[in-house]
Design a protein around this motif. Structure first.
Motif, short mmCIF file in Angstrom:
data_model
loop_
_atom_site.label_atom_id
_atom_site.label_comp_id
_atom_site.label_asym_id
_atom_site.label_seq_id
_atom_site.Cartn_x
_atom_site.Cartn_y
_atom_site.Cartn_z
N LEU A 56 0.82 -1.22 0.00
CA LEU A 56 0.00 0.00 0.00
C LEU A 56 0.85 1.27 0.00
N LEU A 130 -6.34 1.63 -0.81
CA LEU A 130 -5.78 1.00 -2.00
C LEU A 130 -5.67 2.09 -3.06
N SER A 131 -4.50 2.22 -3.66
CA SER A 131 -4.26 3.27 -4.65
C SER A 131 -4.08 2.66 -6.04
N SER A 134 -0.96 0.65 -6.43
CA SER A 134 -0.69 -0.46 -5.51
C SER A 134 -0.56 -1.78 -6.28
#
Length: 249
Positions: A56, A130-131, A134
């Protein structure tokens, strides 16, 4: 008109809605399989705190984000437009909209999401981390997972799409023909520079104008007219769907 917003890393905690129900989210038929796969992966990853930090991109000071992910399926939900926080959402300020304006916001706004693909303003979601960049262990990239299923959903919108997502989220599912907006600051001498941090605030104000307007622009030309009448300095090259919002330095 559909206005696509970027998400925020930070989220409001808590909520009063029932726990996550993937079947209740926008485009459930097309997106539930990937959503379920990602939710399962994020919850499982949360059992390994060091691995979660690495995947993350967070530090030990942000371990509460891992705890949020562990509780994804059981924690309370909020409407998506109230879950996200930060500069853009402060400028959008949905809590001060009238009831009629909020209904219009719910109809016109959607948020790009690494975990859910896209959610409408009223979709009930929990807090999560969550990007777009990620990488979850054992899974393909988020772009590989989302692009085949999410692109048709967004491209299938019947009407103008204004894509205010950041580059990482646009890459998850490009929308052909969507209007995009870059923000430039203009100095007194006429020179211009890219706006970084406050880019989000300007996009938030622009989004607020679009959801409080009674107009329903059908194309980029009509959109430019609507924004200019609202006091925005917007430029567009002939035939292009890319707009430039010029703000004072």
């Amino acid at each position: 008109m559909l206005v696509l917003l970027p998400p925020s890393e930070t989220k409001h905690a808590g909520g009063s809605g029932a726990p996550l129900d993937l079947a209740a989210l926008t485009a459930a038929d097309a997106l539930t399989d990937v959503r379920s796969q990602l939710v399962d992966a994020v919850v499982a990853l949360a059992a390994d705190v060091p691995a979660s930090r690495a995947a993350l991109g967070i530090s030990a000071k942000q371990d509460d984000e891992v705890a949020r992910n562990a509780a994804l399926r059981s924690s309370p939900t909020l409407p998506a437009i109230e879950r996200y926080t930060g500069v853009l959402y402060d400028a959008l300020d949905v809590r001060t909209l009238t009831r009629a304006q909020r209904a219009k916001a719910d109809a016109r706004l959607a948020v790009g999401s690494a975990l859910f693909g896209v959610v409408r303003a009223g979709d009930p979601i929990p807090a999560y981390r969550l990007s777009s960049g990620s990488q979850l262990p054992g899974l393909p990239t988020l772009r590989t997972l989302w692009k085949p299923v999410l692109t048709p959903v967004l491209a299938g919108h019947d009407g103008l799409v204004v894509d205010l997502r950041s580059g990482g989220y646009q890459a998850l599912a490009p929308v052909p023909g969507a209007v995009t907006v870059d923000v430039l600051s203009e100095r007194a001498d006429g020179t211009r520079a890219v706006v970084s941090h406050f880019n989000k605030a300007h996009k938030g104000r622009l989004a607020r104008h679009l959801v409080t307007s009674r107009a329903e622009p059908a194309d980029a030309t009509a959109l430019v007219g609507l924004l200019r009448r609202g006091g925005f300095h917007v430029e567009r090259q002939r035939g292009s769907s890319a707009l430039t919002l010029v703000v004072p330095a």
